[in-house]
Scaffold this motif. Sequence first.
Motif, PDB file in Angstrom:
ATOM      1  N   SER A 128       0.841  -1.200   0.000  1.00 18.50           N
ATOM      2  CA  SER A 128       0.000   0.000   0.000  1.00 18.50           C
ATOM      3  C   SER A 128       0.872   1.245   0.000  1.00 18.50           C
ATOM      4  CB  SER A 128      -0.924   0.013   1.221  1.00 18.50           C
ATOM      5  OG  SER A 128      -1.790  -1.097   1.203  1.00 18.50           O
ATOM      6  N   THR A 129       0.482   2.220  -0.770  1.00 12.53           N
ATOM      7  CA  THR A 129       1.237   3.465  -0.896  1.00 12.53           C
ATOM      8  C   THR A 129       0.325   4.630  -0.564  1.00 12.53           C
ATOM      9  OG1 THR A 129       2.613   2.497  -2.622  1.00 12.53           O
ATOM     10  CG2 THR A 129       2.633   4.890  -2.422  1.00 12.53           C
ATOM     11  N   TRP A 130       0.643   5.344   0.487  1.00 10.02           N
ATOM     12  CA  TRP A 130      -0.211   6.454   0.942  1.00 10.02           C
ATOM     13  C   TRP A 130       0.641   7.690   1.194  1.00 10.02           C
ATOM     14  CZ3 TRP A 130      -5.374   5.735   0.849  1.00 10.02           C
ATOM     15  CH2 TRP A 130      -5.826   4.418   0.840  1.00 10.02           C
ATOM     16  N   GLN A 131       0.150   8.814   0.730  1.00  8.57           N
ATOM     17  CA  GLN A 131       0.751  10.094   1.106  1.00  8.57           C
ATOM     18  C   GLN A 131      -0.016  10.643   2.293  1.00  8.57           C
ATOM     19  OE1 GLN A 131       1.003  12.888  -2.060  1.00  8.57           O
ATOM     20  NE2 GLN A 131       2.718  11.889  -3.050  1.00  8.57           N
ATOM     21  N   ALA A 132       0.712  11.164   3.250  1.00 11.00           N
ATOM     22  CA  ALA A 132       0.092  11.648   4.474  1.00 11.00           C
ATOM     23  C   ALA A 132      -0.327  13.097   4.314  1.00 11.00           C
ATOM     24  CB  ALA A 132       1.062  11.520   5.643  1.00 11.00           C
ATOM     25  N   PRO A 133      -1.396  13.519   4.983  1.00 13.33           N
ATOM     26  CA  PRO A 133      -1.813  14.929   4.932  1.00 13.33           C
ATOM     27  C   PRO A 133      -0.888  15.809   5.758  1.00 13.33           C
ATOM     28  CG  PRO A 133      -3.192  13.734   6.467  1.00 13.33           C
ATOM     29  CD  PRO A 133      -2.283  12.709   5.826  1.00 13.33           C
ATOM     30  N   ALA A 134      -0.967  17.110   5.508  1.00 18.90           N
ATOM     31  CA  ALA A 134      -0.145  18.061   6.263  1.00 18.90           C
ATOM     32  C   ALA A 134      -0.643  18.156   7.689  1.00 18.90           C
ATOM     33  CB  ALA A 134      -0.179  19.432   5.601  1.00 18.90           C
ATOM     34  N   ARG A 135       0.261  18.295   8.606  1.00 17.67           N
ATOM     35  CA  ARG A 135      -0.075  18.436  10.019  1.00 17.67           C
ATOM     36  C   ARG A 135       0.372  19.798  10.533  1.00 17.67           C
ATOM     37  NH1 ARG A 135      -0.854  13.487  12.472  1.00 17.67           N
ATOM     38  NH2 ARG A 135      -1.703  14.756  14.156  1.00 17.67           N
ATOM     39  N   ILE A 136      -0.151  20.218  11.676  1.00 16.65           N
ATOM     40  CA  ILE A 136       0.195  21.506  12.276  1.00 16.65           C
ATOM     41  C   ILE A 136       1.480  21.364  13.099  1.00 16.65           C
ATOM     42  CG2 ILE A 136      -0.565  23.289  13.890  1.00 16.65           C
ATOM     43  CD1 ILE A 136      -3.381  22.669  13.199  1.00 16.65           C
ATOM     44  N   ASP A 137       2.358  22.307  12.914  1.00 13.32           N
ATOM     45  CA  ASP A 137       3.525  22.402  13.781  1.00 13.32           C
ATOM     46  C   ASP A 137       3.170  23.360  14.913  1.00 13.32           C
ATOM     47  OD1 ASP A 137       5.889  22.626  15.056  1.00 13.32           O
ATOM     48  OD2 ASP A 137       7.056  23.281  13.304  1.00 13.32           O
TER      49      ASP A 137
END
Length: 570
Positions: A128-137
């Motif tokens: 499985s290949t998934w790109q992760a969403p942006a997270r808050i720093d």
Amino acid sequence: MSDTDVPLTLLLIEADEVVRLGLRTWLSQQSGVVSVFDTNTPAQAQSTLEDHRVDVIIVGDFTAGLRLAKDLQPTPPESPTPILLWCSPLTVAQLSLARRSGLGGYCAKGTPPRELFEAVLCLLKGESTWQAPARIDPHSDITNPPPTEAEEQSRVPGVEYINREQEQIERWLQDPNLTLLQRIVLKGRQRELSAARWLVCQLRSPRPASPPRSTPASREFSTSPASALTVAKPGSLTSANLASEDIESLLLDAIFSKLQPPLRNLSEIPLEIDILRPEKRRQLLLAALRVFQNLLSELRHSDITPERLLERRDRLAIDLWRGTSQEFFGRYYTLNFNGESLELVDLLLQQADVVQAAILDKIPLLPELLSHLLFQTPLAVDDLSYEFGSPEATLRAEYLLHNLLIAVANGVIQPLLDQVTGIETIERQFYDRQYLSTRDIERLRNDLSWKYRWETYLEEPRAIYESRFWLFVFTERGIKRMAIYAHRREEFLALSGVRQAVTLVLEGRDALAPRLRSVVSWVGNGFVYVLTQVLGRGLGLVGRGILENLGNSKTRTSRPRTSSKPHNSD
């Protein structure tokens, strides 16, 4: 990139013809790819799958990918066709839904084609290949956010020129005097520029030599779509693992990623925040998000129960509005007006009753949202109850939170428009350039005033009668309006006066409209029969007689006339 010796057959589903043509041409040139079929809808893809064997399906739309995964569920589990979702950046809730729906992987649009093809090869290996969403720093300065993807792309040669052309075309399209032909030509030009911008960014984007090293303050996921590409073994990204994460943090991070300027209002309904500059609009929504997060933290450490949330609903809404006003303007922000010093927030908070009646009381399902996030109670979606952590409940909670933030932001600006007028400092610091003139400000105020009357007496009774709520949600292009189903029987029984009369008119229209349409259709068909079969044929016979008589008279006049007098004989 590792090539494969097995001949590959790919199926590409993409609505944009230019993008589909470019990606199909590039994929067909890769080693091992023997054929690439392309369609623009899942329905056409079904017919292609029936006639040809396909190794991997690439879907260019989130909704189309979910629909296709559902339609292909009857496929034998030992030989499923892997589906790679290739669409616009997803929220955390959408990513959760995609994982649970049976999709094989996800890559955001804008991912370099080589990495997209690598994801295809991973699916062929059963990974499985998934790109992760942006997270808050949490340690980042939100007033000076890091460069966005659009800002990075603007540094690519040629993109700045395309951006200027697109802005010019957008200004031209706002001209109400354009003809239909001119508008069609400009829209076509706009699509061509968007396709050219995408191609230029793919071909000429600068690639870093190595991925940036994570700092201790960074969160779990990277903000770069390219560096966020992760490969996992089958079953490692299960729904149980995702549900164990902090849903509250995921929702807040997903919304944060969508709060990027200009946040245009794409609905036909005027909003108070339309008057703000794009950067001020974003700051106001971020302030509302921070206050909401603080409210959740305070409630979590209190002894409140789900029942008390319902009882204190109005108080909680007022606290959100008051805290957002102080966060956005500053508690001690002072104005000088006519030689008098005024504390702006104190002046605005005096309109609490007006804001609550016009805006805050109409925020839907606020106690249910808080109870879902605090006590993990199920959330109703389309009259069905979904448990905490399910993709349906998470998506609904995200939409409810979108609408809550927009409503609170509108409530902050509403008293500013009503009470603070003609102060140049406010107009210059907060208002957008198109609302700097007094005429434009008054036009917006009149539109808002008419909107509240229209919603109170027509739109809201109709929504109650139709058992739905209208929500304002964040999308990639801006703020849009959507409807959700909800049980509103108690509100329907409480209607009275003009609002109740509106529902009676709607009920009467529903009862009489089909009968009237059938009667009108029957009368119209009869009228057409009389005109065509009776009067038409009669007029045709009369016309034929007239033509025949005209022909006979012409024949008679063309004959030689003979003299009646006898000839003289010699």
